[in-house]
Every structure is written in structure tokens, then in C-alpha cells.
Write a protein that holds these residues in place. Sequence first.
Motif: not given
Length: 275
Positions: A168-185, A206-217
Motif C-alpha cells: 500500500m505504501t509503495l503505491l505512492c511511487e505512482t507519483t515518481t515518474p511525473s516528479v522526475n518528468l518535471r525535473w527533466y522538463l 496523482a500525489w493527492l490520490v496516492a500519497r494522501i487519500i491512499l494513506f488515509i485508507y
Amino acid sequence: MASTMEVKSYKYQAELLVKDYFLADGLIEYTSVLCGMFMCKLAYDITHLLSSFYYKRYASLTKLQKTEWNNRGMSTIHAVFVTFMALYMVFISDLFSDKLVGPVTIRSSNLSTFVLGVSTGYFLTDMAMILWLYPSLGGMEYVLHHLLSFLALAYSVLSREAQLYLYMTLLCETTTPSVNLRWYLDTAGMKRSKAYVLNGVAMSVAWLVARIILFIYLFYHIYMHHDQICMMHPFGYFLTLTVPVILFAMNLTWFMKILRGLKKTLRKQTPTKQQ
């Protein structure tokens, strides 16, 4: 016909290798971590190779920028892999479903342990790089994040406890590609592009869903299964109750920064559209 038989033979031998060695009960905890470290090295080198061939401005980057560029490629590949496997384990596999009898906190399989071991190898490798080049690849908050993740993963791999909560915690890695793409751009000089804005919006959602809402669950699930968590080893009990709380606090802090950054980006884009 002969070539087809040879391919099938190699495939069969590969499957035997995975089952008899990499997924063997006595070796899986160690081989999985080594595989994770090897995959990091491979992903780092592939990112360097492909960037050298297909991105002309890569050669003009500084040494530290190239290192971070390759490091982010490594973390993106890990994120895609572990997100796919976490989604499978949590939502598709029956391993942690209510169909099975017994405490969910002690359920595991060779595959689930192997994937967590690979992720352990990644966090160990990435933390070593962060410390070696500190603070170029991230400050103390990244060290704390990786240290907590490594401790929780390593404990779960060795004890085979609380693996559901790790996934469940590792699902927060869903946000990593977009975070890295931001740095690349940003590094590519595309901070004012539409792609940068769209990626910022996607990253925020993605951050709201994977790192906030999912953690509440996750906290709700821990509360509902507290009696089963109490059956774990005291150290595992401590990690299960403390690590998610600390990570959630860090996620909230980063989320506020992301929203402030998105607001600034949208404000800069608005005058351009009006002209």
C-alpha cells in the motif's frame, strides 16, 4: 522448427532458474535485494546510453546534472515496476483478500517477498548515492524518507510480516515518474511549456490520490486490523504504526509545496494566453 524448440528450451531453463534459485525459500531474501541493486545499475547505465544517443543537450549537462539525470531514470524504472506489482498484489492477487483465512499481517508468498526485496535493493542503492553526493541529489528529508522505507522493507522481507501495508505504501511511487518528468522538463529549459503545466497538474492529482487519500485508507485498515498487528513482533508493530505516520507528514508537506509551485506556474501562463 529447430530454432523454435531451442527458444522453448531456453525459456524452460530460465523458468527453472527463477523458481529454483531466485525464488528459492532459503535464498529469496538475499537474491532479491541483489537483483534490485543490479537492476539499479542496469537502469542507470541504460538511461545514460539512451540519453547520449537521443538527447543532444545531454552532453552539455554538468557532471552532477548527468548523475541526477541518470539517477532519476533509475528511480522512474523502479517506480513503474513496483507500482505495477503493488497494484497486482493489492487489487488482483488473492494473497491479501478476505477469501483467505488467517491474519493478513503474516501473509506472504515467494513472489511478494521477491518484489519487496527488489525494492529494498533500490532504496539501499539510491540512499547510498544520495549520501555519497549529499546534498546534490536531495537533502536530509530524502535521507530520512529512504532510511524509513529501507528499514520497513528490509524487516518485511526478512520476517514476511506486514507485506500488505508495504505494498500500500509503495503505491505512492505512482507519483515518481511525473516528479522526475518535471525535473527533466525544467533541466531541458521547458519550464514555460504546456507539457510542464499539464505534468504539474497530473503530478498534483496523482500525489493527492496516492500519497494522501491512499494513506488515509491505510490508517483505516491498520485501525480495523489492530488486533492482528498486535500479534506481530514488537519491532514490526512499532514500524507499522510509526513509519506510515512519518511518511504521511512528509507527503503533506511536499504536497503543499507542489500546490504552491503549481499556482505560480499557472499564474505565469495566464498572461501569455491573454496577449
